[in-house]
Write a protein that holds these residues in place. Structure first.
Motif, mmCIF file in Angstrom:
data_model
loop_
_atom_site.group_PDB
_atom_site.id
_atom_site.type_symbol
_atom_site.label_atom_id
_atom_site.label_comp_id
_atom_site.label_asym_id
_atom_site.label_seq_id
_atom_site.Cartn_x
_atom_site.Cartn_y
_atom_site.Cartn_z
ATOM 1 N N ALA A 149 0.848 -1.196 0.000
ATOM 2 C CA ALA A 149 0.000 0.000 0.000
ATOM 3 C C ALA A 149 0.881 1.243 0.000
ATOM 4 C CB ALA A 149 -0.920 -0.011 1.213
ATOM 5 N N LYS A 150 0.367 2.302 -0.558
ATOM 6 C CA LYS A 150 1.105 3.565 -0.571
ATOM 7 C C LYS A 150 0.795 4.326 0.718
ATOM 8 C CE LYS A 150 2.009 7.655 -3.394
ATOM 9 N NZ LYS A 150 1.645 8.391 -4.632
ATOM 10 N N LYS A 151 1.833 4.581 1.494
ATOM 11 C CA LYS A 151 1.659 5.321 2.742
ATOM 12 C C LYS A 151 1.500 6.804 2.459
ATOM 13 C CE LYS A 151 4.372 1.916 5.323
ATOM 14 N NZ LYS A 151 4.492 1.000 4.199
ATOM 15 N N ARG A 152 0.780 7.477 3.323
ATOM 16 C CA ARG A 152 0.447 8.890 3.083
ATOM 17 C C ARG A 152 1.681 9.764 2.963
ATOM 18 N NH1 ARG A 152 -3.991 11.262 7.017
ATOM 19 N NH2 ARG A 152 -3.620 12.988 5.582
ATOM 20 N N TYR A 153 2.722 9.427 3.671
ATOM 21 C CA TYR A 153 3.917 10.267 3.664
ATOM 22 C C TYR A 153 4.879 9.919 2.523
ATOM 23 C CZ TYR A 153 5.938 6.143 5.956
ATOM 24 O OH TYR A 153 6.333 4.865 6.248
ATOM 25 N N GLU A 154 4.585 8.858 1.774
ATOM 26 C CA GLU A 154 5.517 8.400 0.743
ATOM 27 C C GLU A 154 5.348 9.168 -0.564
ATOM 28 O OE1 GLU A 154 6.630 3.756 1.613
ATOM 29 O OE2 GLU A 154 4.844 4.176 0.419
ATOM 30 N N TRP A 169 6.030 8.377 -4.531
ATOM 31 C CA TRP A 169 6.326 7.303 -5.469
ATOM 32 C C TRP A 169 6.713 7.904 -6.811
ATOM 33 C CZ3 TRP A 169 2.464 2.562 -5.116
ATOM 34 C CH2 TRP A 169 2.591 1.969 -3.842
ATOM 35 N N LYS A 175 12.058 9.645 1.993
ATOM 36 C CA LYS A 175 10.891 8.769 2.159
ATOM 37 C C LYS A 175 10.263 8.369 0.817
ATOM 38 C CE LYS A 175 9.769 10.522 6.756
ATOM 39 N NZ LYS A 175 8.764 11.215 7.616
ATOM 40 N N ARG A 214 9.970 6.215 -2.765
ATOM 41 C CA ARG A 214 10.250 4.923 -3.379
ATOM 42 C C ARG A 214 10.362 5.133 -4.878
ATOM 43 N NH1 ARG A 214 6.210 0.305 -1.818
ATOM 44 N NH2 ARG A 214 7.964 -0.986 -2.506
#
Length: 366
Positions: free
Chosen positions: A176-181, A183, A215, A217
């Motif tokens: 899942a994509k975290k809110r702070y990440e 991409w 943070k 990816r």
């Protein structure tokens, strides 16, 4: 009376077929009672299969099963059984021209795209180059439909809903994509050398982005032996890099992942167009080719392109010509810092456009 049923023909490369998606979508939404069949190669199924209820996809392998005149005649017989009332040739090459001729003889309504070949020759001329903006394929395809009596206003955002494709359909390595990440997709390769930013320079740009965004990816897109070798090195050196080709099997999966990216960094390549049809901003790096040829991705703007002004550019429409200088300066002279700064610019601008009005007002008052 026959129900109106239009055949759209577009073979060719992955990126070229992807450019037909916004136009086919707009046609389907404008004329919901019109049946639409897209004829292309198998890989294009993911683009059109769920695009709209009145759009269907038809696969044709013109390099084996339907190869040569005999194969095209067999394909024509198969097509005539579908009861088409209009034929739109979005390709205009020998194969589609032959099919077009057969349909014309049998008195079908037929129209084909204007590729502006003379203007392309002037754009890529070695001497007396005419660097003017050529019409995009999006406009060319829409013009074909207008000739057949189906004018459209192009309105398209993504093949997925606003929140993107279903990440649950992807392997656990994506997650899942975290809110702070953040991409970011990176697609550093292309079909021809004139469209490839040197991997050693792209690695430097990637390292700078990783340092600026601890943070973030990074998802590496591309398949092939060279891509696998380079991506293995990058992933080992930078653990936040994910080699997409190693974990995702189908194009539909890649499109789902792309739909959740904050930005794609690519060449003038298929991945630019794939990211564009899932509504993602793309920073594209241009060398032998040029956005003036009309092949910028759907919804992308000139300010997102990284390129150098050289008198020899563009030397090719598709990037498949030998370098006139012999050194690919159009790519090698682009500093990684230029790429990084353009990425930062687009990320900041996209964030500002997506911010709620209250956040914008609060920032202005501080």
């Amino acid at each position: 009376m026959k129900k109106e049923h239009i055949l759209i023909i577009r073979f060719s490369s992955l990126g070229d077929v992807a450019m037909a998606v916004p136009v086919v979508y707009s046609l389907a939404k404008t004329y919901p009672q019109l049946r639409i069949t897209v004829l292309s190669r198998e890989y294009a199924r993911a683009f059109f299969e769920d695009l709209a209820p009145n759009v269907s996809f038809m696969e044709a392998d013109v390099k084996s099963e339907y190869h040569g005149i005999r194969g095209l005649n067999a394909l024509y017989r198969r097509l005539t059984a579908k009861n088409f009332t209009a034929i739109a040739d979005f390709h205009d090459v020998l194969r589609s021209e032959y099919l077009r001729m057969r349909f014309s003889i049998d008195r079908y309504r037929v129209a084909h795209v204007d590729k502006h070949r003379k203007l392309r020759r002037l754009l890529t001329a070695r001497h007396n180059k005419s660097l003017v903006q050529l019409p995009s394929p999006f406009k060319g395809y829409a013009d074909v439909l207008a000739q057949l009596g189906y004018p459209v206003t192009l309105g398209f955002r993504s093949i997925f809903p606003p929140d993107g494709g279903n990440l649950n359909l992807l392997p656990a390595v994506v997650g899942a994509k975290k809110r702070y990440e953040l991409w970011i997709g990176v697609a550093p390769f292309a079909a021809h050398p004139g469209k490839v930013y040197p991997p050693e320079l792209m690695r430097r740009a990637l390292a700078m982005l990783a340092e600026r965004h601890p943070k973030a990816r990074f998802f590496l897109f591309g398949r092939g032996p060279e891509e696998e070798r380079v991506f293995a090195e990058w992933s080992e050196a930078m653990p936040r890099c994910v080699n997409v080709g190693r974990h995702l099997e189908a194009m539909q999966q890649e499109l789902i992942l792309m739909s959740h990216l904050d930005l794609m960094l690519s060449m003038d390549s298929a991945n630019m167009h794939l990211a564009s049809i899932v509504g993602v901003p793309v920073v594209s790096v241009w060398g032998a080719t040029h956005p003036a040829a009309g092949f910028m991705g759907w919804g992308q703007t000139p300010e997102r392109a990284v390129q150098l002004d050289l008198p020899c550019r563009p030397c090719s429409i598709f990037g498949n010509k030998p370098c006139l200088r012999g050194d690919f300066a159009c790519m090698r002279d682009i500093a990684p810092e230029q790429v990084v700064e353009r990425v930062e610019f687009v990320l900041a601008k996209t964030k500002a456009q997506c911010a709620p009005a209250s956040d914008v007002n609060d920032n202005q008052q501080q």
